[in-house]
Each structure stands twice: as C-alpha cells, then as structure tokens.
Write a protein that holds these residues in place. Structure first.
Motif, PDB file in Angstrom:
ATOM      1  N   LYS A  35     -28.207  19.731  12.407  1.00  0.00           N
ATOM      2  CA  LYS A  35     -28.766  19.200  11.157  1.00  0.00           C
ATOM      3  C   LYS A  35     -28.134  19.891   9.947  1.00  0.00           C
ATOM      4  CE  LYS A  35     -33.180  18.273  13.437  1.00  0.00           C
ATOM      5  NZ  LYS A  35     -34.608  18.656  13.560  1.00  0.00           N
ATOM      6  N   ILE A  36     -27.930  21.201  10.080  1.00  0.00           N
ATOM      7  CA  ILE A  36     -27.316  21.947   8.979  1.00  0.00           C
ATOM      8  C   ILE A  36     -25.890  21.479   8.743  1.00  0.00           C
ATOM      9  CG2 ILE A  36     -26.484  24.234   8.283  1.00  0.00           C
ATOM     10  CD1 ILE A  36     -28.950  25.394   9.772  1.00  0.00           C
ATOM     11  N   GLN A  37     -25.174  21.179   9.851  1.00  0.00           N
ATOM     12  CA  GLN A  37     -23.797  20.715   9.713  1.00  0.00           C
ATOM     13  C   GLN A  37     -23.737  19.386   8.971  1.00  0.00           C
ATOM     14  OE1 GLN A  37     -20.934  22.316  10.338  1.00  0.00           O
ATOM     15  NE2 GLN A  37     -19.919  20.532   9.406  1.00  0.00           N
ATOM     16  N   THR A  38     -24.747  18.545   9.178  1.00  0.00           N
ATOM     17  CA  THR A  38     -24.789  17.268   8.446  1.00  0.00           C
ATOM     18  C   THR A  38     -24.826  17.529   6.944  1.00  0.00           C
ATOM     19  OG1 THR A  38     -25.940  16.173  10.267  1.00  0.00           O
ATOM     20  CG2 THR A  38     -26.088  15.140   8.092  1.00  0.00           C
ATOM     21  N   GLU A  39     -25.617  18.515   6.545  1.00  0.00           N
ATOM     22  CA  GLU A  39     -25.693  18.873   5.125  1.00  0.00           C
ATOM     23  C   GLU A  39     -24.364  19.467   4.641  1.00  0.00           C
ATOM     24  OE1 GLU A  39     -29.722  20.430   3.738  1.00  0.00           O
ATOM     25  OE2 GLU A  39     -29.697  21.057   5.847  1.00  0.00           O
ATOM     26  N   ILE A  40     -23.772  20.327   5.479  1.00  0.00           N
ATOM     27  CA  ILE A  40     -22.493  20.936   5.105  1.00  0.00           C
ATOM     28  C   ILE A  40     -21.417  19.872   4.933  1.00  0.00           C
ATOM     29  CG2 ILE A  40     -20.618  22.421   5.921  1.00  0.00           C
ATOM     30  CD1 ILE A  40     -22.729  24.226   7.193  1.00  0.00           C
ATOM     31  N   THR A  41     -21.385  18.917   5.850  1.00  0.00           N
ATOM     32  CA  THR A  41     -20.387  17.839   5.765  1.00  0.00           C
ATOM     33  C   THR A  41     -20.556  17.047   4.469  1.00  0.00           C
ATOM     34  OG1 THR A  41     -20.316  17.651   8.183  1.00  0.00           O
ATOM     35  CG2 THR A  41     -19.497  15.783   6.911  1.00  0.00           C
ATOM     36  N   SER A  42     -21.817  16.819   4.106  1.00  0.00           N
ATOM     37  CA  SER A  42     -22.083  16.111   2.850  1.00  0.00           C
ATOM     38  C   SER A  42     -21.590  16.919   1.650  1.00  0.00           C
ATOM     39  CB  SER A  42     -23.588  15.837   2.726  1.00  0.00           C
ATOM     40  OG  SER A  42     -23.882  15.226   1.489  1.00  0.00           O
ATOM     41  N   LEU A  43     -21.809  18.223   1.690  1.00  0.00           N
ATOM     42  CA  LEU A  43     -21.350  19.092   0.592  1.00  0.00           C
ATOM     43  C   LEU A  43     -19.819  19.155   0.548  1.00  0.00           C
ATOM     44  CD1 LEU A  43     -23.920  22.015   1.010  1.00  0.00           C
ATOM     45  CD2 LEU A  43     -23.837  20.351  -0.861  1.00  0.00           C
ATOM     46  N   GLN A  44     -19.192  19.171   1.708  1.00  0.00           N
ATOM     47  CA  GLN A  44     -17.725  19.166   1.758  1.00  0.00           C
ATOM     48  C   GLN A  44     -17.167  17.875   1.137  1.00  0.00           C
ATOM     49  OE1 GLN A  44     -17.442  19.780   5.990  1.00  0.00           O
ATOM     50  NE2 GLN A  44     -16.974  21.978   5.774  1.00  0.00           N
ATOM     51  N   ALA A  45     -17.829  16.742   1.445  1.00  0.00           N
ATOM     52  CA  ALA A  45     -17.411  15.470   0.857  1.00  0.00           C
ATOM     53  C   ALA A  45     -17.627  15.487  -0.658  1.00  0.00           C
ATOM     54  CB  ALA A  45     -18.188  14.318   1.493  1.00  0.00           C
ATOM     55  N   GLN A  46     -18.716  16.138  -1.086  1.00  0.00           N
ATOM     56  CA  GLN A  46     -18.985  16.250  -2.523  1.00  0.00           C
ATOM     57  C   GLN A  46     -17.890  17.047  -3.222  1.00  0.00           C
ATOM     58  OE1 GLN A  46     -21.531  14.786  -4.256  1.00  0.00           O
ATOM     59  NE2 GLN A  46     -20.475  15.523  -6.080  1.00  0.00           N
ATOM     60  N   LEU A  47     -17.421  18.099  -2.579  1.00  0.00           N
ATOM     61  CA  LEU A  47     -16.320  18.883  -3.146  1.00  0.00           C
ATOM     62  C   LEU A  47     -15.072  18.025  -3.323  1.00  0.00           C
ATOM     63  CD1 LEU A  47     -16.513  22.312  -1.238  1.00  0.00           C
ATOM     64  CD2 LEU A  47     -16.790  21.940  -3.694  1.00  0.00           C
ATOM     65  N   THR A  48     -14.748  17.272  -2.291  1.00  0.00           N
ATOM     66  CA  THR A  48     -13.559  16.422  -2.355  1.00  0.00           C
ATOM     67  C   THR A  48     -13.678  15.402  -3.478  1.00  0.00           C
ATOM     68  OG1 THR A  48     -13.230  16.678   0.029  1.00  0.00           O
ATOM     69  CG2 THR A  48     -12.091  14.864  -1.040  1.00  0.00           C
ATOM     70  N   ASP A  49     -14.864  14.813  -3.622  1.00  0.00           N
ATOM     71  CA  ASP A  49     -15.086  13.830  -4.681  1.00  0.00           C
ATOM     72  C   ASP A  49     -14.998  14.465  -6.063  1.00  0.00           C
ATOM     73  OD1 ASP A  49     -15.400  11.844  -2.830  1.00  0.00           O
ATOM     74  OD2 ASP A  49     -17.593  11.864  -2.871  1.00  0.00           O
ATOM     75  N   ASN A  50     -15.619  15.642  -6.217  1.00  0.00           N
ATOM     76  CA  ASN A  50     -15.592  16.333  -7.513  1.00  0.00           C
ATOM     77  C   ASN A  50     -14.161  16.620  -7.961  1.00  0.00           C
ATOM     78  OD1 ASN A  50     -18.347  16.343  -7.626  1.00  0.00           O
ATOM     79  ND2 ASN A  50     -18.593  18.535  -7.193  1.00  0.00           N
ATOM     80  N   ILE A  51     -13.395  17.141  -7.033  1.00  0.00           N
ATOM     81  CA  ILE A  51     -12.024  17.547  -7.375  1.00  0.00           C
ATOM     82  C   ILE A  51     -11.134  16.328  -7.598  1.00  0.00           C
ATOM     83  CG2 ILE A  51      -9.994  18.759  -6.492  1.00  0.00           C
ATOM     84  CD1 ILE A  51     -12.118  20.528  -4.941  1.00  0.00           C
ATOM     85  N   GLY A  52     -11.313  15.302  -6.767  1.00  0.00           N
ATOM     86  CA  GLY A  52     -10.530  14.088  -6.958  1.00  0.00           C
ATOM     87  C   GLY A  52     -10.838  13.402  -8.277  1.00  0.00           C
ATOM     88  N   GLY A  53     -12.085  13.548  -8.748  1.00  0.00           N
ATOM     89  CA  GLY A  53     -12.476  12.914 -10.006  1.00  0.00           C
ATOM     90  C   GLY A  53     -12.152  13.724 -11.242  1.00  0.00           C
ATOM     91  N   ALA A  54     -11.669  14.945 -11.061  1.00  0.00           N
ATOM     92  CA  ALA A  54     -11.374  15.815 -12.217  1.00  0.00           C
ATOM     93  C   ALA A  54     -10.019  15.481 -12.811  1.00  0.00           C
ATOM     94  CB  ALA A  54     -11.427  17.271 -11.781  1.00  0.00           C
ATOM     95  N   ASN A  55      -9.826  14.196 -13.081  1.00  0.00           N
ATOM     96  CA  ASN A  55      -8.537  13.711 -13.575  1.00  0.00           C
ATOM     97  C   ASN A  55      -8.671  13.326 -15.036  1.00  0.00           C
ATOM     98  OD1 ASN A  55      -6.318  11.749 -14.119  1.00  0.00           O
ATOM     99  ND2 ASN A  55      -5.869  12.086 -11.960  1.00  0.00           N
ATOM    100  N   TYR A  56      -7.762  13.815 -15.866  1.00  0.00           N
ATOM    101  CA  TYR A  56      -7.793  13.482 -17.299  1.00  0.00           C
ATOM    102  C   TYR A  56      -6.378  13.171 -17.754  1.00  0.00           C
ATOM    103  CZ  TYR A  56      -8.908  13.747 -22.291  1.00  0.00           C
ATOM    104  OH  TYR A  56      -9.080  13.455 -23.621  1.00  0.00           O
ATOM    105  N   ALA A  57      -6.184  11.947 -18.240  1.00  0.00           N
ATOM    106  CA  ALA A  57      -4.871  11.511 -18.749  1.00  0.00           C
ATOM    107  C   ALA A  57      -3.761  11.745 -17.725  1.00  0.00           C
ATOM    108  CB  ALA A  57      -4.546  12.224 -20.051  1.00  0.00           C
TER     109      ALA A  57
END
Length: 303
Positions: free
Chosen positions: A104-126
């Motif tokens: 169950k904890i790994q499910t949460e970790i996987t979600s957080l890992q995906a959140q990291l990938t999304d955050n960094i991929g979205g940090a795009n400016y110009a």
C-alpha cells in the motif's frame, strides 16, 4: 528710391517671424533641440544617450524573460523538495511495516514519483526547462541572462550576465546518463541488494532488510541535499535578476531625465514667448505699413 524706414521695419519683422517659427516648432515638437542645427553638441549627446537607452530596453526584456525562467524553475524545485520529503517519510514508514502495508505504501510512493515527473516536465518557460537538461551536452550547459550593456570612452562594448549552471539545477537527466538529482542511481547493500533512484525505488521486495532501507534513505537524503543546493542557486539568481531589473529600470528613467534636461522645451516659457512674438509680429506689420504709407504720401505730391 530707398525707403530706409521700410527696410528697417522689414528686417525687424523678418527676425520676429524667424523667432516665431522657432518657438512654434518647439511647442509642436516639445523639443528645444530637435535637430543638430539647433545645438550640435546637445543633439549629439542626446542621440547617444537615447541609443544607450534602447539597449537598456532590450536588457529589461532579457531580464524579464530570464526572471520568468528562473521563477518557474525555483517554484518547481521547491515543490519537488516537498514531494521527495513525502517519499522519505513513506520509505521510513515501510521499513518496519508488513508486506501488505508495504504494498500500500508503494502505491503512494509510485504516485509521488509520478507527481515529481509531472512537476519537472511542466516546469517549462519559453522553451527552457532548467530542471530537465542533457548532462552530455557540451554547448547547452547553462542559462545565461544578459544584465548590463557597458560602453567605455573608446566605444568598446561589454555585456554583463547572470549564469545558472544546469548542473546545479538538473533534477532529471534528459540523456541516458542519469546524472540528475532524482534519477541518479544508488545501490542498496542489504539482502535485497538492488540499484535504484528516487524515481524508481520500490519498498515491496520480499528480501529487503533494514540495511536496504537505510541505503534508500541515504540516497534520498543525498538527493534532498543536492536539491537544497539547487534551490539556493536558483534563489540567489532570482534575487540578482530582480535587483538588476530594478536598477536598469531606474537607470533608464535617469537617462530619460538627462536627455530631457538637454533637449526638452520649457512649455510654459515657450508659450509665453509665443504670445510676446505674436504681438511683436503685429507691431512689425503695423510699423512696415506706416513706413510704406509715408513713402506713398511723398509720391502723391508729384502726381
């Protein structure tokens, strides 16, 4: 044959008309020095200063663009640090949890890992992403923000810059080298020995022991330390850019005021002068008319 009074009156009227034309030009343009013929020295200085201010305008645009890129990266970096902190908590919790709870904890970790990938991929400016860059590139290694335009007495030009090294801010490596703070791999040395990164670690292995979890936490702490350094680098660059933006704005205003003092017309003074010259023009016309009338009276005696 020669009407001296009329000639004198005409010269005076011509001088008044010329002064009136100059004053009207100043009122219509707002400048007392609008061309080199008005005052060559002031016009030359003002032209050079205006050119410098155009460069300052470009600097303000460059600083604004750089500030946007750095602000975006800084925001995403801080958000990523918060997410990694949560992953650390989950790993620590999993250390003493049962196999079912670890899943169950790994499910949460996987979600957080995906959140990291999304955050960094979205940090795009110009078109720029300071958090996801190529560690193998030899040309695109830093963000350079132009900050100043300097011209010395000989005309030689230099420019100042603020540089942000991608190595200080890279969270994910866009190449296969995995040199980012989050995808950099570490090895666990316990019974469940494996290679992982913050983005790929898994707490569900059946053979994982206390040493493995300690190694995971050590890897996470190393990543957090690097991220804190990266956030500090971005924060320092952000502060410098903001200060430089404020300075360039004030410098531009100062140059505008300096140019104005050299070439701007005093509208109150010019308006008063215009009224006086218009009266002088009317009087000049009357004077010329009187001079011409005197000649006509003399000529009439011979008719």
């Amino acid at each position: 044959m020669t009407n001296t009074s009329a000639l004198t009156a005409l010269q005076s009227l011509n001088a008044t008309n010329k002064a009136l034309e100059t004053t009207q030009s100043r009122i219509s343009t707002g400048y007392r020095v609008s061309s080199a013929s008005d005052n060559a020295a002031y016009w030359s200085i003002a032209t050079t200063m205006r050119s410098d201010n155009k460069a300052n305008s470009v600097l303000q645009d460059a600083l604004g663009l750089g500030a946007g890129k750095i602000d975006t990266a800084y925001t995403a970096m801080n958000s990523s640090i918060d997410v990694v902190d949560q992953i650390k908590e989950k790993v620590l919790l999993a250390k003493t949890s049962s196999a079912d709870d670890r899943a169950k904890i790994q499910t949460e970790i996987t979600s957080l890992q995906a959140q990291l990938t999304d955050n960094i991929g979205g940090a795009n400016y110009a078109g720029s992403n300071l958090l996801k860059t190529d560690s193998t590139s030899t040309t695109d290694t830093k963000l350079t923000v132009m900050t100043s335009y300097n011209r010395d007495s000989t005309g030689a030009v230099t420019t100042g810059t603020i540089d942000v090294d991608y190595g200080d801010t890279r969270l994910i490596d866009s190449s296969t080298s995995k040199a980012g703070m989050l995808d950099k791999e570490f090895t666990t040395t316990g019974a469940g020995a494996a290679t992982a990164s913050i983005l790929t670690l898994d707490v569900t292995g059946a053979t994982l022991d206390s040493t493995d979890f300690d190694d995971m936490l050590t890897g996470i702490e190393a990543g957090l330390s690097d991220m804190a350094t990266g956030a500090a680098s971005l924060g320092a660059a952000k502060a410098r850019v903001d200060m430089q933006k404020d300075f360039v704005s004030k410098l531009s205003d100062s140059i505008d005021r300096g140019v104005g003092q050299l070439v701007d017309a005093d509208m109150n003074e010019e308006s008063t002068r215009l009224q006086a010259l218009q009266v002088q023009q009317q009087l000049g016309i009357q004077s010329l008319s009187i001079a011409n009338s005197s000649s006509q009276q003399i000529l009439s005696l011979f008719r």
